[in-house]
Design a protein around this motif. Structure first.
Motif, PDB file in Angstrom:
ATOM      1  N   LEU A   4      -0.731  55.444  37.053  1.00 47.87           N
ATOM      2  CA  LEU A   4      -1.865  57.437  36.997  1.00 47.87           C
ATOM      3  C   LEU A   4      -3.025  57.634  38.089  1.00 47.87           C
ATOM      4  O   LEU A   4      -2.779  58.546  38.552  1.00 47.87           O
ATOM      5  CB  LEU A   4      -2.137  56.966  35.327  1.00 47.87           C
ATOM      6  N   LYS A   5      -3.303  56.842  38.989  1.00 48.47           N
ATOM      7  CA  LYS A   5      -4.558  56.783  39.684  1.00 48.47           C
ATOM      8  C   LYS A   5      -3.996  58.121  40.446  1.00 48.47           C
ATOM      9  O   LYS A   5      -4.840  58.574  41.160  1.00 48.47           O
ATOM     10  CB  LYS A   5      -5.507  55.942  40.199  1.00 48.47           C
ATOM     11  N   ILE A   6      -3.187  57.397  40.916  1.00 50.56           N
ATOM     12  CA  ILE A   6      -2.133  57.780  42.119  1.00 50.56           C
ATOM     13  C   ILE A   6      -1.548  58.958  42.476  1.00 50.56           C
ATOM     14  O   ILE A   6      -1.626  59.753  42.987  1.00 50.56           O
ATOM     15  CB  ILE A   6      -1.530  56.675  43.194  1.00 50.56           C
ATOM     16  N   PHE A   7      -0.932  58.794  41.394  1.00 52.13           N
ATOM     17  CA  PHE A   7      -0.051  60.012  41.340  1.00 52.13           C
ATOM     18  C   PHE A   7      -0.165  61.469  40.176  1.00 52.13           C
ATOM     19  O   PHE A   7       0.427  62.310  40.101  1.00 52.13           O
ATOM     20  CB  PHE A   7       1.874  59.739  40.999  1.00 52.13           C
TER      21      PHE A   7
ATOM     22  N   GLY B 128      -2.361  49.367  43.506  1.00 52.88           N
ATOM     23  CA  GLY B 128      -4.075  49.969  42.875  1.00 52.88           C
ATOM     24  C   GLY B 128      -4.777  49.270  45.078  1.00 52.88           C
ATOM     25  O   GLY B 128      -5.061  50.168  46.092  1.00 52.88           O
ATOM     26  N   VAL B 129      -4.399  47.773  45.104  1.00 54.97           N
ATOM     27  CA  VAL B 129      -4.274  47.730  46.064  1.00 54.97           C
ATOM     28  C   VAL B 129      -3.997  47.697  47.622  1.00 54.97           C
ATOM     29  O   VAL B 129      -4.772  48.242  48.809  1.00 54.97           O
ATOM     30  CB  VAL B 129      -4.485  45.810  46.331  1.00 54.97           C
ATOM     31  N   VAL B 130      -2.816  48.549  47.417  1.00 56.25           N
ATOM     32  CA  VAL B 130      -1.352  48.590  48.603  1.00 56.25           C
ATOM     33  C   VAL B 130      -2.396  50.175  48.766  1.00 56.25           C
ATOM     34  O   VAL B 130      -2.381  50.897  50.204  1.00 56.25           O
ATOM     35  CB  VAL B 130      -0.258  48.643  47.747  1.00 56.25           C
ATOM     36  N   ASP B 131      -2.514  51.139  48.077  1.00 54.21           N
ATOM     37  CA  ASP B 131      -3.129  52.429  47.914  1.00 54.21           C
ATOM     38  C   ASP B 131      -4.347  52.626  48.782  1.00 54.21           C
ATOM     39  O   ASP B 131      -4.959  52.670  49.335  1.00 54.21           O
ATOM     40  CB  ASP B 131      -3.344  53.204  46.829  1.00 54.21           C
ATOM     41  N   ALA B 132      -5.461  51.815  47.783  1.00 53.14           N
ATOM     42  CA  ALA B 132      -6.678  51.093  49.179  1.00 53.14           C
ATOM     43  C   ALA B 132      -6.386  50.699  50.668  1.00 53.14           C
ATOM     44  O   ALA B 132      -7.030  51.643  50.732  1.00 53.14           O
ATOM     45  CB  ALA B 132      -7.798  50.286  47.985  1.00 53.14           C
ATOM     46  N   ILE B 133      -5.661  49.453  50.940  1.00 51.89           N
ATOM     47  CA  ILE B 133      -5.239  49.290  52.102  1.00 51.89           C
ATOM     48  C   ILE B 133      -4.665  50.630  52.980  1.00 51.89           C
ATOM     49  O   ILE B 133      -5.680  51.163  53.670  1.00 51.89           O
ATOM     50  CB  ILE B 133      -4.171  47.989  52.226  1.00 51.89           C
TER      51      ILE B 133
ATOM     52  N   ASP C 198     -10.773  50.650  35.502  1.00 51.91           N
ATOM     53  CA  ASP C 198     -11.521  50.393  36.414  1.00 51.91           C
ATOM     54  C   ASP C 198     -10.896  49.397  37.224  1.00 51.91           C
ATOM     55  O   ASP C 198     -11.287  48.500  38.363  1.00 51.91           O
ATOM     56  CB  ASP C 198     -13.447  49.634  35.690  1.00 51.91           C
ATOM     57  N   LEU C 199      -9.898  48.270  36.686  1.00 51.50           N
ATOM     58  CA  LEU C 199      -9.385  46.638  36.953  1.00 51.50           C
ATOM     59  C   LEU C 199      -8.135  47.832  38.444  1.00 51.50           C
ATOM     60  O   LEU C 199      -7.458  48.508  37.978  1.00 51.50           O
ATOM     61  CB  LEU C 199      -8.480  46.214  36.677  1.00 51.50           C
ATOM     62  N   SER C 200      -7.897  46.815  39.815  1.00 51.13           N
ATOM     63  CA  SER C 200      -6.958  47.280  40.027  1.00 51.13           C
ATOM     64  C   SER C 200      -5.262  46.013  40.587  1.00 51.13           C
ATOM     65  O   SER C 200      -5.979  44.887  40.861  1.00 51.13           O
ATOM     66  CB  SER C 200      -6.814  47.568  41.223  1.00 51.13           C
ATOM     67  N   GLY C 201      -4.468  46.137  40.416  1.00 51.27           N
ATOM     68  CA  GLY C 201      -3.623  45.225  40.582  1.00 51.27           C
ATOM     69  C   GLY C 201      -2.781  45.509  42.294  1.00 51.27           C
ATOM     70  O   GLY C 201      -3.308  46.516  42.609  1.00 51.27           O
ATOM     71  N   PRO C 202      -1.417  45.023  42.083  1.00 58.98           N
ATOM     72  CA  PRO C 202      -1.063  45.141  43.435  1.00 58.98           C
ATOM     73  C   PRO C 202      -0.364  46.989  43.992  1.00 58.98           C
ATOM     74  O   PRO C 202      -1.683  46.597  45.304  1.00 58.98           O
ATOM     75  CB  PRO C 202       0.625  44.454  43.288  1.00 58.98           C
TER      76      PRO C 202
ATOM     77  N   LEU D  79      -1.447  42.533  30.782  1.00 65.43           N
ATOM     78  CA  LEU D  79      -2.731  42.647  31.365  1.00 65.43           C
ATOM     79  C   LEU D  79      -1.571  43.305  32.633  1.00 65.43           C
ATOM     80  O   LEU D  79      -2.510  44.456  33.317  1.00 65.43           O
ATOM     81  CB  LEU D  79      -3.590  42.091  31.547  1.00 65.43           C
ATOM     82  N   MET D  80      -1.247  42.387  33.642  1.00 66.42           N
ATOM     83  CA  MET D  80      -0.699  42.871  34.959  1.00 66.42           C
ATOM     84  C   MET D  80       0.035  44.485  34.722  1.00 66.42           C
ATOM     85  O   MET D  80       0.254  45.602  35.637  1.00 66.42           O
ATOM     86  CB  MET D  80       0.350  42.195  35.641  1.00 66.42           C
ATOM     87  N   VAL D  81       1.055  44.763  33.871  1.00 64.55           N
ATOM     88  CA  VAL D  81       1.826  45.506  33.848  1.00 64.55           C
ATOM     89  C   VAL D  81       0.773  47.082  33.198  1.00 64.55           C
ATOM     90  O   VAL D  81       1.102  48.261  33.750  1.00 64.55           O
ATOM     91  CB  VAL D  81       3.010  45.865  32.173  1.00 64.55           C
ATOM     92  N   VAL D  82      -0.169  46.768  32.104  1.00 65.51           N
ATOM     93  CA  VAL D  82      -1.129  48.075  32.308  1.00 65.51           C
ATOM     94  C   VAL D  82      -1.922  48.212  33.208  1.00 65.51           C
ATOM     95  O   VAL D  82      -1.821  49.393  33.392  1.00 65.51           O
ATOM     96  CB  VAL D  82      -2.024  47.113  30.715  1.00 65.51           C
ATOM     97  N   VAL D  83      -2.149  47.314  34.825  1.00 60.02           N
ATOM     98  CA  VAL D  83      -3.162  47.013  35.010  1.00 60.02           C
ATOM     99  C   VAL D  83      -2.451  48.437  36.518  1.00 60.02           C
ATOM    100  O   VAL D  83      -2.524  49.400  36.472  1.00 60.02           O
ATOM    101  CB  VAL D  83      -3.510  46.772  36.214  1.00 60.02           C
ATOM    102  N   MET D  84      -0.913  47.903  36.694  1.00 61.22           N
ATOM    103  CA  MET D  84      -0.123  48.414  36.906  1.00 61.22           C
ATOM    104  C   MET D  84      -0.045  49.330  37.045  1.00 61.22           C
ATOM    105  O   MET D  84       0.348  50.716  37.508  1.00 61.22           O
ATOM    106  CB  MET D  84       1.439  48.059  37.482  1.00 61.22           C
TER     107      MET D  84
END
Length: 443
Positions: free
Chosen positions: A440-443, A347-352, A341-345, A430-435
């Motif tokens: 995975l969510k995007i592609f 995920g944020v770029v995709d959300a923006i 459920d976490l998002s990193g950079p 953690l950053m690597v896992v979140v990224m």
């Protein structure tokens, strides 16, 4: 389907999303680091480098003993201070400053994020207004109506939780859904008068088969709800339901017409479904599903405001975002939310980008308001996250400094350095896992 393309092959819209994200990220990080920078200068600490970005320097210049750099990767930044991570007490070093001076320097980054969030909120509230938690409709004969709730009431407190905006109520009820036998306590403002209400939610009873469709027009089973009748009967994702009690349901419309005419109950029904070209029958008993119903709806739109009220609701905006971040962290710690459920950079770029594309349909003003809101959200979020008592973050450094202030002597610098290094490694992991999850969510 996503296909690999060189960066130069990105569409203009895709490039614009990335540019917008970089601008928003850069502004937030720059302001965060500016807080550290200004307070360091104020306390006589030499700042060796003030940089935006990470990795190799693209351009840099030295002025007043500080190197100002723009680096290759447009994520993050730093305010490097003399002797910051060493046992160095020479004049001008970080450790030579008073403990309260160092606390101010470390805390300044997150505080500046909250200041930026407030300034941007003033702009946003001036443009779009705020969302009051005003009751729009009360169901006739509902428990809420019998308790005295009226249309036009503005909810100011729910279960002891202060409600400043309608999103406060949504956030609280999302993480704390109403329970069937638990009394709800509310405070409302009615024409300037404070009124306390208490009632038990009504209960909506439905009977379900326990499946999700691929879309509203299809009878293909996309997924099954665990522990519900269809799963227990052995149906699988990909099966196609073709009839109920002998009545054909070729599509979603026919299925809905059947349910409207023959509501499901605790009586068994015969389901016919198709799998790999073969038909199968299953007799199942729909499962009762009870949903607590508060019996009222409330505003989700925005209304304009002016004057000092703009400042008040701007402060409420920042307060809401801080609370939502803290509540989400609590859900993460208790296990109700997971790493996925976490998002990193990424995920944020995709959300923006998604927000930008949706806003374009509503006009230029909507684009500006939503981009400003994303910046407010990220700035407040960064402020809260940096104050967490985790080694390598500002909050972790503050813990050691507060201990030093209480003990009147610093913690062993080598021990502190090792703790911060270990924390940094864990954060990078953690950053690597979140990224990875973001991709995975995007592609």
């Amino acid at each position: 389907m996503w296909k690999k393309k060189p960066i130069s092959g990105l569409k203009a819209g895709g490039r614009l999303k990335i540019i917008l994200a970089i601008i928003i990220f850069s502004a937030i990080v720059l302001f965060h680091e500016l807080g550290h920078f200004l307070l360091a200068k104020k306390n006589g600490i030499v700042v060796t480098e003030f940089s935006l970005g990470m990795g190799p320097r693209l351009v840099s210049t030295v002025k007043g003993g500080t190197r100002y750099s723009l680096k290759l990767l447009p994520l993050g930044g730093s305010c490097a201070m003399l002797g910051e991570d060493m046992e160095d007490d020479r004049p001008g070093t970080f450790n030579a400053a008073s403990v309260w001076g160092r606390i101010a320097v470390v805390a300044a980054g997150p505080v500046f994020n909250f200041i930026l969030a407030f300034v941007l909120s003033v702009i946003m509230v001036s443009l779009a207004g705020y969302d009051p938690a005003e009751v729009l409709d009360v169901k006739t004969e509902s428990s809420a109506e019998k308790a005295g709730l009226q249309t036009g009431d503005v909810i100011t407190e729910y279960e002891g939780y202060t409600i400043d905006l309608s999103r406060d109520l949504y956030l609280y009820t999302y993480f704390n859904p109403a329970q069937e036998d638990k009394t709800v306590h509310m405070t409302v403002d009615r024409d300037g008068q404070e009124i306390n209400l208490a009632f038990k939610p009504d209960v909506s009873v439905r009977y379900l088969l326990g499946f999700n469709r691929s879309d509203a027009s299809s009878m293909e089973v996309e997924s099954l709800i665990q522990g519900m009748p269809l799963e227990e009967a052995g149906l699988q994702a990909g099966d196609v339901i073709t009839s109920i009690n002998g009545v054909k349901v070729a599509d979603g419309d026919e299925y809905q017409a059947y349910i409207d005419e023959h509501p499901l109950s605790d009586e068994p029904v015969q389901i016919t479904y198709e799998r790999n070209g073969l038909e199968y029958d299953a007799t199942i008993t729909p499962r009762e599903y009870r949903t607590p119903d508060l019996g009222f709806s409330y505003n989700a739109g925005y209304q304009k405001t002016t004057g000092m009220a703009v400042l008040k609701y701007s402060a409420y905006e920042v307060k809401y975002l801080i609370r939502s971040t803290i509540m989400s962290l609590k859900e993460l710690i208790t296990g109700h939310l997971g790493i996925k459920d976490l998002s990193g950079p990424v995920g944020v770029v995709d959300a923006i980008g998604t927000t930008y594309e949706q806003s374009k349909k509503e006009g230029t003003l909507a684009v500006w308001v939503n981009m400003i809101y994303m910046a407010i959200f990220l700035s407040a979020n960064l402020g809260v996250m940096n104050l967490l008592p985790i080694p390598a973050l500002d909050g972790g450094r503050l813990i050691f400094l507060v201990i030093e202030a209480v003990r009147k002597k610093p913690v062993n610098r080598q021990v502190e350095g090792m703790v911060h290094f270990a924390g940094l490694m864990l954060l990078m992991l953690l950053m690597v896992v979140v990224m990875y999850n973001d991709l995975l969510k995007i592609f």
